[in-house]
Design a protein around this motif. Structure first.
Motif, PDB file in Angstrom:
ATOM      1  N   ALA A   1      19.751  -5.351  98.687  1.00 44.38           N
ATOM      2  CA  ALA A   1      19.286  -5.702 100.029  1.00 44.38           C
ATOM      3  C   ALA A   1      20.451  -5.714 101.021  1.00 44.38           C
ATOM      4  N   ILE A   2      21.619  -6.161 100.595  1.00 40.96           N
ATOM      5  CA  ILE A   2      22.806  -6.127 101.458  1.00 40.96           C
ATOM      6  C   ILE A   2      23.177  -4.684 101.769  1.00 40.96           C
ATOM      7  N   GLU A   3      23.133  -3.826 100.764  1.00 42.74           N
ATOM      8  CA  GLU A   3      23.431  -2.408 100.991  1.00 42.74           C
ATOM      9  C   GLU A   3      22.471  -1.813 102.011  1.00 42.74           C
ATOM     10  N   ALA A   4      21.183  -2.134 101.873  1.00 46.06           N
ATOM     11  CA  ALA A   4      20.175  -1.561 102.765  1.00 46.06           C
ATOM     12  C   ALA A   4      20.350  -2.064 104.199  1.00 46.06           C
ATOM     13  N   LYS A   5      20.638  -3.345 104.350  1.00 46.75           N
ATOM     14  CA  LYS A   5      20.715  -3.927 105.699  1.00 46.75           C
ATOM     15  C   LYS A   5      21.955  -3.471 106.452  1.00 46.75           C
ATOM     16  N   TYR A   6      23.080  -3.325 105.734  1.00 49.37           N
ATOM     17  CA  TYR A   6      24.335  -3.062 106.426  1.00 49.37           C
ATOM     18  C   TYR A   6      24.839  -1.628 106.240  1.00 49.37           C
ATOM     19  N   GLY A   7      24.061  -0.787 105.570  1.00 53.57           N
ATOM     20  CA  GLY A   7      24.427   0.614 105.435  1.00 53.57           C
ATOM     21  C   GLY A   7      25.683   0.847 104.630  1.00 53.57           C
TER      22      GLY A   7
ATOM     23  N   ALA B   1      27.447   0.988 100.459  1.00 53.92           N
ATOM     24  CA  ALA B   1      27.083   1.324  99.076  1.00 53.92           C
ATOM     25  C   ALA B   1      28.178   0.839  98.141  1.00 53.92           C
ATOM     26  N   PHE B   2      27.851  -0.157  97.307  1.00 53.97           N
ATOM     27  CA  PHE B   2      28.790  -0.641  96.294  1.00 53.97           C
ATOM     28  C   PHE B   2      28.660   0.211  95.037  1.00 53.97           C
ATOM     29  N   SER B   3      29.785   0.447  94.380  1.00 54.76           N
ATOM     30  CA  SER B   3      29.720   1.145  93.099  1.00 54.76           C
ATOM     31  C   SER B   3      29.103   0.220  92.058  1.00 54.76           C
ATOM     32  N   ARG B   4      28.684   0.786  90.952  1.00 62.49           N
ATOM     33  CA  ARG B   4      28.075  -0.004  89.888  1.00 62.49           C
ATOM     34  C   ARG B   4      29.047  -0.246  88.730  1.00 62.49           C
ATOM     35  N   ASP B   5      30.347  -0.050  88.988  1.00 57.27           N
ATOM     36  CA  ASP B   5      31.333  -0.276  87.926  1.00 57.27           C
ATOM     37  C   ASP B   5      31.232  -1.689  87.383  1.00 57.27           C
ATOM     38  N   PHE B   6      31.099  -2.667  88.274  1.00 57.46           N
ATOM     39  CA  PHE B   6      30.850  -4.031  87.802  1.00 57.46           C
ATOM     40  C   PHE B   6      29.381  -4.405  87.929  1.00 57.46           C
ATOM     41  N   PHE B   7      28.762  -4.064  89.035  1.00 56.74           N
ATOM     42  CA  PHE B   7      27.380  -4.467  89.261  1.00 56.74           C
ATOM     43  C   PHE B   7      26.402  -3.811  88.282  1.00 56.74           C
ATOM     44  N   GLY B   8      26.856  -2.797  87.539  1.00 55.79           N
ATOM     45  CA  GLY B   8      25.995  -2.160  86.549  1.00 55.79           C
ATOM     46  C   GLY B   8      26.106  -2.761  85.160  1.00 55.79           C
ATOM     47  N   ARG B   9      26.942  -3.780  84.995  1.00 56.64           N
ATOM     48  CA  ARG B   9      27.140  -4.379  83.672  1.00 56.64           C
ATOM     49  C   ARG B   9      26.119  -5.488  83.430  1.00 56.64           C
ATOM     50  N   ASN B  10      25.850  -5.750  82.158  1.00 58.57           N
ATOM     51  CA  ASN B  10      24.877  -6.783  81.832  1.00 58.57           C
ATOM     52  C   ASN B  10      25.332  -8.170  82.250  1.00 58.57           C
ATOM     53  N   GLU B  11      26.627  -8.435  82.225  1.00 64.35           N
ATOM     54  CA  GLU B  11      27.067  -9.766  82.617  1.00 64.35           C
ATOM     55  C   GLU B  11      26.808 -10.040  84.090  1.00 64.35           C
ATOM     56  N   PHE B  12      26.458  -8.992  84.854  1.00 65.94           N
ATOM     57  CA  PHE B  12      26.007  -9.211  86.220  1.00 65.94           C
ATOM     58  C   PHE B  12      24.500  -8.994  86.359  1.00 65.94           C
ATOM     59  N   LYS B  13      23.979  -7.973  85.700  1.00 59.94           N
ATOM     60  CA  LYS B  13      22.564  -7.617  85.891  1.00 59.94           C
ATOM     61  C   LYS B  13      21.596  -8.702  85.437  1.00 59.94           C
ATOM     62  N   GLU B  14      22.014  -9.570  84.518  1.00 59.15           N
ATOM     63  CA  GLU B  14      21.114 -10.626  84.048  1.00 59.15           C
ATOM     64  C   GLU B  14      21.334 -11.952  84.760  1.00 59.15           C
ATOM     65  N   LEU B  15      22.034 -11.928  85.888  1.00 60.55           N
ATOM     66  CA  LEU B  15      22.243 -13.133  86.680  1.00 60.55           C
ATOM     67  C   LEU B  15      21.106 -13.311  87.682  1.00 60.55           C
ATOM     68  N   TYR B  16      20.653 -14.556  87.828  1.00 59.96           N
ATOM     69  CA  TYR B  16      19.555 -14.877  88.740  1.00 59.96           C
ATOM     70  C   TYR B  16      19.930 -16.065  89.619  1.00 59.96           C
ATOM     71  N   LEU B  17      19.311 -16.098  90.796  1.00 57.91           N
ATOM     72  CA  LEU B  17      19.470 -17.206  91.734  1.00 57.91           C
ATOM     73  C   LEU B  17      18.109 -17.838  91.951  1.00 57.91           C
ATOM     74  N   TRP B  18      18.036 -19.136  91.736  1.00 58.36           N
ATOM     75  CA  TRP B  18      16.767 -19.862  91.880  1.00 58.36           C
ATOM     76  C   TRP B  18      16.353 -19.897  93.337  1.00 58.36           C
ATOM     77  N   LEU B  19      15.081 -19.637  93.587  1.00 60.72           N
ATOM     78  CA  LEU B  19      14.556 -19.589  94.951  1.00 60.72           C
ATOM     79  C   LEU B  19      14.044 -20.966  95.336  1.00 60.72           C
ATOM     80  N   ASN B  20      14.923 -21.749  95.877  1.00 59.76           N
ATOM     81  CA  ASN B  20      14.535 -23.100  96.256  1.00 59.76           C
ATOM     82  C   ASN B  20      15.467 -23.609  97.338  1.00 59.76           C
ATOM     83  N   ASN B  21      14.957 -23.634  98.573  1.00 59.04           N
ATOM     84  CA  ASN B  21      15.756 -24.225  99.637  1.00 59.04           C
ATOM     85  C   ASN B  21      15.079 -25.465 100.211  1.00 59.04           C
ATOM     86  N   THR B  22      14.086 -25.982  99.474  1.00 59.00           N
ATOM     87  CA  THR B  22      13.390 -27.187  99.916  1.00 59.00           C
ATOM     88  C   THR B  22      13.221 -28.123  98.736  1.00 59.00           C
ATOM     89  N   GLU B  23      13.008 -29.376  99.045  1.00 57.25           N
ATOM     90  CA  GLU B  23      12.694 -30.348  98.014  1.00 57.25           C
ATOM     91  C   GLU B  23      11.172 -30.405  97.872  1.00 57.25           C
TER      92      GLU B  23
END
Length: 760
Positions: free
Chosen positions: A208-214, A216-238
């Protein structure tokens, strides 16, 4: 010969004007300061050619003048060879005796400053609408078992409402506001599906960052499993997020009192025949929605009345309207999909003559389709802070190429791709400086201060939050080192997960959850919870999830499970800075962020032989056009890493700031892991290969066949796809890879057997 082109037009240059360009590793490590190569300001003559290019900018009366408000495309050549491409900006014009004397310009590499590009934008404004989904039982169940949108969205057992326990005994029907038994048995209770909120894959945010700001990051790190299986919980409210809907009134005689069905509003300028007016609202859920919490909201511009968390049929008390003029509108809000019909009674009281007159309205059956909108549910975190947090965690560098793409990799793997250059004969040995290397006395890696009860207690007990690391450094005599403090604070927060035991057997079950309550057992609102997703089978220990009808539904398949580690047994990667005991099996987690990404950097800093060397050299143009920040320079029997360098493009004089390195094996063709152990599930795993531009891949049978795995190259990553293992035994193979130039390596691939058997 030095040539500078602005929008393909060749500039005239002074013969002796110094034009200095600087390149620095430090600029590549801090994404918030990322600015690539840059020059100090330099001047060019106001020749006829340059006056034509800059369109006599000094004369403000000329129409169609040079636009100095924007940066222009620029490229630099040395001896006819491409050296740098980027942008230039006209800074000023010197005028003498009414005529232009010189133009002052500046040059930047292709990548503009990230902080300028991203501004103050936050990640909850990223374009993520493609991941929005209906928030209902079906999608939550599917998201828990499999995931949505190719697992870019998943649901896991993160609970912001109640503690979970597991008791397979049929007699345990614990189900209170604070505690619930989630084991599937004959009792009607379990996890209320609307208590769960989704998480988004970090890779989806990068895209989404790539799309919004035009960019392109390489996938040298972003293509690895230690990154691809990372998640951020969607919760900004109590607590729960409610979807609000205006009631659409369709029939009745409320017009007598000024109720307008066309606008669904009760509008009164002043009282006429009646001195007072009141109203009463009744909401009736449709079958199947009796247990969905909802709210009745009345607004007069802003909210003036709200009934919170009603369930079933509910009628408000008879309520006075505000003093005229007023414009009332009725809303219903629910935290899940909700079908209902509505009725409103309008009453006019005649306080002088007594008595009252009633009028009413009905609404057709309405449905609140509760959409979970992903972007607004993200933490209100700046995009630049989000990226900086990732760069700090994994010690990443960002290097732009000539096409504007951005190479992203760990600093260790970036260095492994460097080339060795022997520059001994071009170095000035008459004079150079040797300086004490910069060292640190303390190192403090930490997340945001914990706000959840288990990590708050961990901090109280140990003096340091779970996942953080603090090191005080001393010399051989135990004296503190004389250095600065290295402190890195991530914009994320760590929560302590809890693996459950079956209270009936006192045996652990494969269910781990996160309790997101504070120390008063109220819902907490952590800064941004990052975790690894691990798919775990609960076939032998099924869990219970309640649907809209309040019925118990068994899940005895694979579920998404949050964890601090990638893989739950003997993990190689974690989000922990220091060694901690695993919340899954109490084993010490060795694959820490420090060990995997920071250790070699820190170790080299504290080598007693480490020095900073500052040399001057006159380097040939062919070398300057090839020299990169990850290259190794060989000077008189010693190897050096480049910290930064500044080159005078006019004279080729280069100031080198170097660090002596103790490596002796450069240009390695090697994987980031030589053993990969996977669960029995079907999955894809990616690992990085240093200098892996060419990979010839062959699978070697060890007695279990090789058809169960597909292995192929994706950029500099080795992509491994395995089928589900239904053989009943652990299987393995070797993956042999060579680069066609005499270098090779071997990866041992293991897939565990399924150790659970589904229950009936």
């Amino acid at each position: 010969m030095l040539k500078i082109y602005i929008e393909n037009q060749l500039l005239d240059l002074y013969k002796d004007e110094p034009i200095e360009l600087n390149s620095s590793v430090a600029n590549s490590e801090d994404v918030s300061k990322l600015n690539t190569d840059y020059t100090k300001t330099f001047t060019v003559p106001a020749s006829d050619r340059n006056n034509y290019i800059f369109k006599h900018f000094y004369n403000a009366d000329i129409d169609n003048t040079f636009d100095a408000r924007t940066k222009k495309d620029c490229r630099i050549e040395l001896d006819g060879m491409p050296f740098r491409t980027g942008k230039m900006r006209l800074e000023k014009v010197a005028v003498k005796n009414g005529l232009a004397s010189s133009y002052t310009i500046n040059f930047w590499g292709n990548l503009v400053n990230f902080k300028t590009l991203l501004k103050e934008d936050t990640i909850n404004k990223l374009p993520l609408s493609g991941l929005d989904h209906v928030y209902n039982y079906t999608n939550v169940r599917d998201g828990l078992i499999n995931g949505l949108y190719g697992r870019d969205i998943i649901y896991t057992l993160l609970s912001q409402r109640r503690q979970f326990l597991y008791n397979s005994d049929d007699g345990d029907d614990t189900d209170t506001d604070k505690l619930v038994n989630i084991a599937y048995n004959s009792e009607d209770r379990g996890i209320v599906w609307s208590d769960l909120k989704p998480s988004v894959r970090l890779m989806a945010l990068i895209e989404a960052i790539e799309a919004k700001y035009g960019i392109a990051f390489s996938r040298d790190f972003f293509g690895r499993n230690e990154f691809k299986e990372l998640y951020l919980w969607l919760n900004n409210t109590e607590g729960e997020a409610y979807t609000e809907q205006a009631v659409n009134w369709t029939s009745g005689n409320g017009e007598t009192f000024g109720f307008r069905k066309a606008t669904d509003k009760w509008e009164v300028e002043e009282y006429a025949s009646y001195d007072n007016m009141r109203y009463r609202i009744k909401i009736t859920p449709q079958p199947g929605y009796e247990n969905v919490p909802y709210r009745i909201i009345v607004k007069n511009g802003s909210t003036i009345h709200q009934q919170v968390d009603a369930t079933g049929t509910f009628t408000t008390s008879l309520t006075d309207v505000p003093e005229p003029p007023f414009s009332l509108q009725v809303f219903v809000a629910a935290a899940a999909m909700f079908e209902y019909d509505a009725y409103i009674l309008l009453r006019g009281d005649h306080t002088v003559f007594g008595g009252h007159l009633d009028r009413d309205l009905d609404a057709n059956i309405s449905t609140i389709i509760d959409m979970f909108t992903v972007a607004p549910a993200l933490p209100e975190m700046k995009v630049v802070d989000f990226l900086k947090g990732l760069f700090n965690m994994f010690k990443l560098v960002a290097i732009p190429d000539e096409r504007g793409n951005i190479y992203v990799n760990t600093i260790d793997d970036y260095y492994r791709q460097g080339t060795v250059h022997d520059i001994t004969k071009w170095v000035d040995w008459e004079k150079y400086d040797v300086e004490r290397a910069k060292i640190f006395s303390t190192i403090n890696f930490k997340y945001q201060a914990p706000t959840t009860i288990l990590n708050m207690q961990f901090l109280k007990n140990t003096g340091i939050a779970y996942g953080d690391e603090l090191m005080s450094l001393a010399d051989d005599e135990g004296e503190p080192l004389d250095g600065d403090a290295l402190e890195l604070e991530m914009p994320f927060e760590t929560i302590v997960f809890e693996r459950l035991k079956d209270l009936a057997t006192n045996e652990q079950v494969p269910v781990q959850y996160g309790l997101v309550l504070n120390d008063t057992l109220a819902p907490a609102n952590p800064k941004g919870v990052l975790y690894y997703n691990n798919r775990v089978s609960v076939a032998a220990s099924p869990i219970s999830v309640m649907d809209n009808d309040g019925d118990t539904n068994r899940i005895n398949t694979t579920i998404n499970t949050p964890g601090h580690t990638l893989g739950l047994d003997n993990p190689s990667f974690s989000l922990l800075w220091g060694v901690e005991y695993s919340t899954w099996n109490a084993a010490a987690v060795q694959g820490t962020l420090f060990k995997n990404y920071w250790q070699s950097y820190i170790t080299s800093i504290f080598n007693i032989k480490r020095r900073n060397f500052k040399f001057r050299a006159i380097l040939p143009a062919w070398l300057l056009t090839k020299l990169k920040l990850n290259d190794v320079l060989f000077i008189k029997d010693r190897y050096y890493r480049v910290n930064d360098f500044t080159v005078n493009l006019t004279t080729r004089e280069t100031s080198l700031n170097l660090i002596n390195t103790f490596e002796n094996n450069f240009g390695l063709f090697a994987p980031s892991q030589d053993k990969v152990t996977l669960s029995h599930l079907e999955q894809t795993y990616g690992l990085y290969v240093s200098n892996g531009a060419v990979m010839n891949i062959a699978k070697e049978d060890t007695g279990y066949g090789t058809a169960w795995a597909d292995v192929h190259q994706e950029g500099y990553n080795l992509s491994i796809f395995v089928n589900a293992n239904a053989t009943g035994e652990t299987r393995a193979m070797f993956i042999n890879v060579n680069n066609g130039a005499g270098r090779d390596f071997q990866v041992y691939l293991v897939q565990n057997r399924n150790e659970t058997t589904p229950t009936e």
